[in-house]
Design a protein around this motif. Structure first.
Motif, PDB file in Angstrom:
ATOM      1  N   GLY A   1      -0.139   3.111  -2.515  1.00  0.00           N
ATOM      2  CA  GLY A   1      -0.045   3.013  -4.036  1.00  0.00           C
ATOM      3  C   GLY A   1      -1.472   2.557  -4.357  1.00  0.00           C
ATOM      4  N   PRO A   2      -1.911   0.953  -4.042  1.00  0.00           N
ATOM      5  CA  PRO A   2      -3.537   1.122  -4.593  1.00  0.00           C
ATOM      6  C   PRO A   2      -4.203   2.197  -4.301  1.00  0.00           C
ATOM      7  CG  PRO A   2      -2.307  -0.248  -2.399  1.00  0.00           C
ATOM      8  CD  PRO A   2      -1.489   0.644  -2.353  1.00  0.00           C
TER       9      PRO A   2
ATOM     10  N   GLY B   1      -7.421   5.263  -8.490  1.00  0.00           N
ATOM     11  CA  GLY B   1      -7.326   6.438  -9.152  1.00  0.00           C
ATOM     12  C   GLY B   1      -7.465   6.462 -10.874  1.00  0.00           C
ATOM     13  N   VAL B   2      -6.388   5.879 -10.889  1.00  0.00           N
ATOM     14  CA  VAL B   2      -5.585   6.104 -12.548  1.00  0.00           C
ATOM     15  C   VAL B   2      -6.695   4.918 -13.258  1.00  0.00           C
ATOM     16  CG1 VAL B   2      -4.468   5.321 -13.917  1.00  0.00           C
ATOM     17  CG2 VAL B   2      -3.292   5.950 -12.269  1.00  0.00           C
ATOM     18  N   LEU B   3      -7.573   3.802 -12.674  1.00  0.00           N
ATOM     19  CA  LEU B   3      -8.296   2.895 -13.313  1.00  0.00           C
ATOM     20  C   LEU B   3      -9.404   3.400 -13.280  1.00  0.00           C
ATOM     21  CD1 LEU B   3      -6.554  -0.775 -10.679  1.00  0.00           C
ATOM     22  CD2 LEU B   3      -6.353   0.386 -13.317  1.00  0.00           C
ATOM     23  N   MET B   4     -10.087   4.038 -12.103  1.00  0.00           N
ATOM     24  CA  MET B   4     -11.242   4.672 -12.333  1.00  0.00           C
ATOM     25  C   MET B   4     -10.522   5.848 -13.824  1.00  0.00           C
ATOM     26  SD  MET B   4     -13.751   3.279 -10.477  1.00  0.00           S
ATOM     27  CE  MET B   4     -14.208   4.753 -10.885  1.00  0.00           C
ATOM     28  N   MET B   5     -10.209   6.772 -13.922  1.00  0.00           N
ATOM     29  CA  MET B   5      -9.518   7.496 -14.738  1.00  0.00           C
ATOM     30  C   MET B   5     -10.366   6.587 -16.299  1.00  0.00           C
ATOM     31  SD  MET B   5      -6.898   9.852 -13.840  1.00  0.00           S
ATOM     32  CE  MET B   5      -6.753  10.568 -16.046  1.00  0.00           C
ATOM     33  N   ILE B   6      -9.683   5.605 -16.782  1.00  0.00           N
ATOM     34  CA  ILE B   6      -9.769   4.696 -17.416  1.00  0.00           C
ATOM     35  C   ILE B   6     -10.871   4.106 -17.667  1.00  0.00           C
ATOM     36  CG2 ILE B   6      -8.785   2.375 -18.372  1.00  0.00           C
ATOM     37  CD1 ILE B   6      -6.162   3.057 -17.147  1.00  0.00           C
ATOM     38  N   THR B   7     -11.893   3.927 -16.657  1.00  0.00           N
ATOM     39  CA  THR B   7     -12.725   3.430 -16.610  1.00  0.00           C
ATOM     40  C   THR B   7     -13.856   4.710 -16.618  1.00  0.00           C
ATOM     41  OG1 THR B   7     -12.995   2.130 -14.240  1.00  0.00           O
ATOM     42  CG2 THR B   7     -14.572   2.119 -15.131  1.00  0.00           C
ATOM     43  N   MET B   8     -13.832   5.563 -16.502  1.00  0.00           N
ATOM     44  CA  MET B   8     -14.855   7.181 -16.838  1.00  0.00           C
ATOM     45  C   MET B   8     -14.931   7.201 -18.727  1.00  0.00           C
ATOM     46  SD  MET B   8     -16.338   7.409 -14.472  1.00  0.00           S
ATOM     47  CE  MET B   8     -17.776   7.655 -15.348  1.00  0.00           C
ATOM     48  N   LEU B   9     -13.044   6.845 -18.840  1.00  0.00           N
ATOM     49  CA  LEU B   9     -13.086   7.155 -20.309  1.00  0.00           C
ATOM     50  C   LEU B   9     -13.904   6.123 -20.793  1.00  0.00           C
ATOM     51  CD1 LEU B   9      -9.743   8.955 -19.795  1.00  0.00           C
ATOM     52  CD2 LEU B   9     -11.886  10.191 -20.604  1.00  0.00           C
TER      53      LEU B   9
ATOM     54  N   TYR C   1       0.958  -0.851  -0.453  1.00  0.00           N
ATOM     55  CA  TYR C   1      -0.047   0.186  -0.439  1.00  0.00           C
ATOM     56  C   TYR C   1       0.796   1.328   0.089  1.00  0.00           C
ATOM     57  CZ  TYR C   1      -4.484  -2.757   1.165  1.00  0.00           C
ATOM     58  OH  TYR C   1      -5.595  -3.895   1.259  1.00  0.00           O
ATOM     59  N   PHE C   2       2.219   1.205   0.175  1.00  0.00           N
ATOM     60  CA  PHE C   2       3.359   2.443   0.533  1.00  0.00           C
ATOM     61  C   PHE C   2       3.442   2.660  -0.021  1.00  0.00           C
ATOM     62  CE2 PHE C   2       1.326   0.772   4.875  1.00  0.00           C
ATOM     63  CZ  PHE C   2       0.857   1.735   5.105  1.00  0.00           C
ATOM     64  N   ARG C   3       3.980   3.692  -0.850  1.00  0.00           N
ATOM     65  CA  ARG C   3       5.302   3.817  -1.995  1.00  0.00           C
ATOM     66  C   ARG C   3       6.581   3.642  -1.598  1.00  0.00           C
ATOM     67  NH1 ARG C   3       2.170   7.236  -5.728  1.00  0.00           N
ATOM     68  NH2 ARG C   3       0.727   8.155  -5.402  1.00  0.00           N
ATOM     69  N   GLU C   4       7.157   3.718  -2.658  1.00  0.00           N
ATOM     70  CA  GLU C   4       8.525   2.327  -1.782  1.00  0.00           C
ATOM     71  C   GLU C   4       9.692   3.372  -0.951  1.00  0.00           C
ATOM     72  OE1 GLU C   4      10.393   1.270  -5.375  1.00  0.00           O
ATOM     73  OE2 GLU C   4       9.169  -0.294  -5.594  1.00  0.00           O
TER      74      GLU C   4
ATOM     75  N   GLY D   1      -0.521  -6.245 -15.166  1.00  0.00           N
ATOM     76  CA  GLY D   1      -0.157  -6.872 -13.916  1.00  0.00           C
ATOM     77  C   GLY D   1      -0.182  -5.881 -12.696  1.00  0.00           C
ATOM     78  N   ILE D   2      -0.944  -6.060 -12.728  1.00  0.00           N
ATOM     79  CA  ILE D   2      -2.625  -4.785 -11.947  1.00  0.00           C
ATOM     80  C   ILE D   2      -3.184  -5.843 -10.613  1.00  0.00           C
ATOM     81  CG2 ILE D   2      -3.748  -2.763 -10.719  1.00  0.00           C
ATOM     82  CD1 ILE D   2      -3.200  -1.610 -13.359  1.00  0.00           C
ATOM     83  N   GLU D   3      -3.015  -6.169  -9.490  1.00  0.00           N
ATOM     84  CA  GLU D   3      -3.294  -7.076  -8.617  1.00  0.00           C
ATOM     85  C   GLU D   3      -5.260  -6.582  -8.605  1.00  0.00           C
ATOM     86  OE1 GLU D   3      -0.789  -6.073  -7.924  1.00  0.00           O
ATOM     87  OE2 GLU D   3       0.334  -7.911  -8.616  1.00  0.00           O
ATOM     88  N   LEU D   4      -6.127  -7.552  -8.483  1.00  0.00           N
ATOM     89  CA  LEU D   4      -6.509  -7.496  -8.426  1.00  0.00           C
ATOM     90  C   LEU D   4      -7.473  -7.311  -6.603  1.00  0.00           C
ATOM     91  CD1 LEU D   4     -10.176  -7.082  -8.594  1.00  0.00           C
ATOM     92  CD2 LEU D   4     -10.929  -9.020  -9.048  1.00  0.00           C
ATOM     93  N   SER D   5      -6.878  -6.403  -6.106  1.00  0.00           N
ATOM     94  CA  SER D   5      -7.439  -5.390  -4.378  1.00  0.00           C
ATOM     95  C   SER D   5      -8.247  -5.526  -3.685  1.00  0.00           C
ATOM     96  CB  SER D   5      -5.534  -5.347  -4.087  1.00  0.00           C
ATOM     97  OG  SER D   5      -6.725  -3.895  -4.557  1.00  0.00           O
TER      98      SER D   5
END
Length: 1002
Positions: free
Chosen positions: A720-721, A726-734, A425-428, A646-650
């Protein structure tokens, strides 16, 4: 807006319109009520807390959860915090002195039941304190128990392991450790790590996210609204309408005493984006109406009359998508669903009552659209017109491209993997991530797994032979990936044996005799304490715990490790030993994989409710199916991208499906409601599509972009998730925008929003009666007129009418009146809605009745009809008036086809009608010598509104209605045609007795 809806919908809308009149006449009273409610919720907001932990990812009623709870009751809490200390030499006097100070202070922290450290070990094995550090170092060097557990191989790193009480407050312990660390951090490299630290960091970053992302979201909304409307007043109203539901939601959380968590932190961002989108739809419609309305009151009433139903449906369907998450068994997801739904219904109240009350307070000149916005508006108009052109002219390429995208997405979905990784969940660059990966470089990891061995009788592990089973298993366990160290009762027993025999290396072994074991057990309790015994062995000596110190944080790794352990135990452990693999990591991992099942159930539930809503609204299963396909498209695309990249379903990304369908269906509803209204004006699909896209296209584009930008701000999250979400929701809405603006209009060109009986009812308004019917009615009317003119002339001239002539004229008029009435009666029967019960019908009779209506027109057009009606055909089950309508449509179609080739050489004007039995079916053929149907158009002739006639000369409804009638009485229709030579329609019906037998079959 036309009330083309069900009665209960109409009554609800009418009731709301009456309430709206009250709202617009008493706006200050409404504003006061909303202000007081908002003040009530705001008063509670200071009581809201933030508390997120790894335990939020747990499903409580899983067997693995119960197993872990039983473990904790038996062996105590397995929560540990490891304080890592680095220097040049752990055994340097100065360093060791500071280490002793750290251990002493840590022991005094409330909630810490034991501190395992090198200073504690020294006190245990050297109670007199006479050993030097060099001696102590030499004594413990041969002990594998301490290697990579308390001390690194290079002797530069050590760890203090804090064992927490079951009822400890981890946050308080962490804070206390931080204060201790602060006193030594100037001279030592020191940090703490462990599962409690991960939970605490999640809560801390959640709070930071809230105070960072939410203001950014509001700022983004303000910018978008100003760009679109250029009106500060409209901007303020919209922001106020978005803020009120969020205040209510925060207050509601405080009242329920449910803390803000990692997932619920997304809700205010979601509400801001969605609230803005709904406001955009309403305010765009309001400004359009304000330009043509005499008063602001009229503009408000007209806008809410048009927009109330789609707004309510949008909210309910979005809430449905989110509400389906309630069936998920993870409490954090249920809380997300609860507060999202509460926020949405609060938003609905604001939009239906608060916003119109605010708008009526402004004079029209202050809120009308300004000319400077026309450039932006014209650009969007060009965009929507381009989209409409694509929908109308490039449907086939659109479907092909969409199919390819769907196939690629399906291939990606097949590669999708379920994963929950709290450290991920945390950035590196965050301390929690760096510390998690740093500790196992020199020591062992900070995430424990517990392997519990259960003997089949009491005192099972008081047998030295059985203790070797634990040691043998430990050797295997330490060979597994990411398992850094194993600690068990046997390790400490070896240590006790070693210390009781003057630290001679050969005695770092398990006892071989039972009496030796009993003696060592007494020494074990004396040297190490009873709590160090009960942490690894129960009181009956029948259950033993092996603690695995790992750097596993991935749910897949946890479950894979458990599978390997259980497989080894099955093959190598004796049958009288049972084995459990447990720990919080195992519970979270198992819960994570159950998440997929819950999300699939939520997705199907949402799709089912969306289908039902569309079916109820439009009374069309096809519309419901189209809505599901269109709204499933963005979900499929997003999950496909996740699989390919390779983005996991979390837990976070698993929410996308329900949220996406809930949001995407909003625009679908706005499109369908507007398209339905436009289409029923003249049943012209192309015009309805263009006007619909130009009417709702801009708000749909605005809302999709607004929601996308709103979710994009989650990129600023510390998690991170959440950022990926957020990115995936952008793709979804577009993707949803493409679905609603490209796929939906193209698909709706193949779907009817009215039934065949609606078409019959609408036919009189679609261009009047046909020329043939006009001719039929004109014949008797002209005869009546001639007779009446004769009588009128004779009376005007004062001439006497002979009784014989008078009788002849009166009889003719009476006959022609009866003829006209019969024509009207037959035509009215054609349009009647069918009764529920079918009756036996001789198919020859409706053919004769239809020909009697058309015989004069056929004669005028010089079309000859050949009849070959078999008297041996069997009756069918149907409705005579429906069949009459069917034959009328087919005969008119044949007449028009013949008229297109009239005058050509050697072309007889002929219609042949035959009835006969074939393969047990009652069959009718209608053949004509007309123009024929081109092969590429043959499949489309039954498509509603498809016609090859010039614009205004045909609606393309006849054959569509015919097809529905035939299908409704279980018949079949086939076409044989060749361009230039004519067409034959073959219609087959099952005899009445066949249908009766089938209906009676059990």
């Amino acid at each position: 807006m036309r009330n083309d809806y069900l009665p209960n919908q109409v009554s609800v809308l009418n009731l709301y319109q009456r309430v709206l009149q009250w709202v617009t006449r008493r706006p200050w009273a409404v504003i006061f009520c909303f202000g007081m409610i908002s003040l009530f919720f705001a008063w509670n907001i200071p009581n809201m807390t933030t508390s997120t932990s790894i335990y939020d990812l747990v499903i409580e009623d899983l067997p693995v959860t119960k197993q872990y709870q039983d473990f904790q009751k038996l062996f105590g809490s397995d929560d540990i915090i490891r304080i890592v200390v680095k220097g040049e030499n752990v055994f340097h006097p100065v360093f060791f002195s500071k280490l002793e100070h750290l251990a002493e202070q840590s022991t005094g922290i409330k909630g810490v039941r034991r501190v395992i450290s090198l200073p504690e070990i020294k006190k245990t094995v050297d109670p007199s304190g006479t050993w030097s550090l060099e001696t102590f170092s030499a004594k413990i060097s041969p002990v594998p128990l301490f290697r990579k557990n308390l001390i690194s191989d290079d002797r530069k790193t050590t760890a203090l392991t804090l064992l927490l009480e079951s009822d400890a407050d981890p946050s308080a312990v962490i804070d206390a450790v931080n204060r201790i660390i602060a006193t030594e951090s100037d001279t030592l490299t020191i940090y703490q790590i462990g599962i409690p630290l991960v939970s605490e960091a999640i809560a801390r970053f959640t709070e930071k996210d809230l105070f960072t992302i939410l203001p950014l979201t509001f700022l983004m909304v303000a910018v978008i609204l100003y760009i679109l409307f250029g009106n500060i007043r409209i901007l303020v109203l919209a922001l106020l309408c978005v803020a009120v539901p969020i205040i209510w939601m925060f207050g509601f959380m405080a009242i329920l005493k449910i803390p803000l968590a990692m997932l619920t932190m997304i809700v205010p961002v979601f509400m801001t984006a969605v609230g803005t989108a709904y406001c955009l739809h309403l305010l765009t419609a309001f400004l359009e109406n304000a330009d043509v309305s005499p008063s602001v009151h009229d503009a408000v009433c007209l806008t809410w009359k048009e927009m109330t139903l789609p707004t309510m449906l949008a909210v309910f369907t979005t809430a449905t998508g989110l509400g389906s998450l309630f069936i998920n068994r993870i409490s954090a997801i249920q809380e997300f669903a609860l507060f999202s739904c509460f926020g949405l219904f609060s938003l609905l109240l604001v939009l239906l009552f608060f916003l119109p009350a605010l708008l009526v307070l402004f004079p029209l000149p202050l809120i009308r659209k300004k000319p400077k916005r026309t450039t932006l508006s014209s650009r969007f108009t060009r965009i929507t017109r381009t989209i409409a052109t694509i929908d109308l002219k490039y449907r086939k390429p659109v479907f092909i491209l969409s199919g390819i995208v769907c196939l690629l997405s399906v291939a990606g979905v097949l590669q999708l993997q379920v994963e929950t990784n709290p450290v991920g969940y945390f950035r590196e660059h965050t301390d929690i991530s760096k510390n998690f990966h740093d500790i196992y470089q020199d020591l062992s990891g900070s995430f424990p797994i517990n392997v519990v061995l259960k003997g089949n009788e009491d005192d099972y592990f008081e047998d030295p032979a059985h203790l070797t089973e634990i040691s043998d298993l430990q050797q295997f366990l330490e060979s597994l990936p990411k398992i850094d160290k194993t600690v068990s009762f046997t390790d400490y027993l070896k240590l006790v044996n070693y210390s009781m025999n003057r630290y001679e290396r050969e005695f770092y072994v398990l006892p071989k005799e039972s009496y030796e074991l009993r003696m060592l057990l007494n020494s074990y309790k004396m040297l190490l304490g009873r709590d160090m015994l009960t942490q690894f062995m129960d009181e009956s000596y029948s259950k033993a715990n092996i603690m695995l110190l790992t750097h596993i944080s991935s749910s897949r790794d946890f479950l894979a490790t458990r599978s390997r352990i259980l497989e080894y135990a099955k093959q190598h452990l004796p049958e009288n030993i049972a084995i459990d693999v447990t720990g919080i990591g195992m519970v979270v991992s198992e819960s994570s994989h159950h998440l997929v099942q819950g999300q699939i159930k939520s997705l199907f539930l949402t799709m089912g409710i969306v289908f039902s809503a569309m079916f109820i609204l439009f009374l069309s299963g096809k519309v419901g199916l189209v809505a599901i396909l269109v709204n499933f498209f963005p979900v499929l695309v997003t999950f496909g991208i996740m699989g390919w990249f390779g983005i996991e379903l979390s837990m976070a990304t698993g929410l996308i499906a329900s949220i996406a369908i809930g949001l995407a269906v909003d625009d679908t509803i706005h499109y369908l409601v507007r398209y339905n209204r436009e289409f029923k004006k003249d049943l012209d699909k192309d015009r309805a599509l263009r006007d619909t896209i130009e009417g709702v296209g801009k708000p749909i584009i605005f809302t999709s972009l607004t929601i996308s930008i709103g979710f994009s701000l989650l990129l600023f999250s510390h998690f991170g998730p959440t950022a990926v979400f957020g990115v995936l929701m952008m793709i979804t809405m577009l993707s949803a925008l493409v679905g609603d603006m490209i796929l939906l209009p193209s698909l709706m060109l193949h779907v009817e929003l009215v039934t065949a009986w609606d078409l019959l009812r609408l036919m009189p308004s679609l261009g009047g009666i046909s020329a043939g019917i006009a001719h039929e009615l004109n014949q008797p009317l002209n005869a009546i007129k001639m007779g009446s003119e004769y009588l009128k002339t004779m009376l005007q001239k004062g001439k006497t009418i002979q009784d014989e002539d008078l009788s002849l004229v009166v009889n003719e008029i009476n006959g022609q009146v009866n003829r006209a009435s019969d024509i009207v009666r037959r035509l009215s029967l054609f349009g009647r809605k069918p009764d529920f019960l079918k009756q036996k019908v001789d198919i020859n009779q409706p053919i004769r009745d239809t020909l009697s209506v058309l015989e004069n027109q056929l004669r005028v057009e010089n079309i000859h009809v050949e009849l070959s009606l078999s008297q041996d055909i069997r009756p069918i089950l149907g409705h005579a008036y429906q069949l009459g309508q069917m034959f009328y449509n087919l005969l008119v179609n044949a007449m028009e086809a013949i008229n297109q080739v009239t005058g050509q050489d050697d072309n007889p004007s002929l219609i042949v009608i035959r009835t006969f039995m074939e393969n047990g079916y009652t069959t009718v053929t209608i053949s004509d010598t007309g123009c024929g149907i081109p092969h590429h158009l043959r499949e489309r002739v039954f498509e509603p509104f498809f016609t090859t006639k010039e614009s205004g000369k045909g609606k393309g409804l006849g054959l569509s209605i015919t097809h529905e009638i035939i299908h409704g009485i279980n018949g079949r229709i086939a076409i044989q045609s060749k361009k230039g030579t004519g067409t034959t329609f073959t219609i087959s019906f099952p005899p009445a007795e066949m249908e009766t037998e089938e209906a009676g079959t059990p």
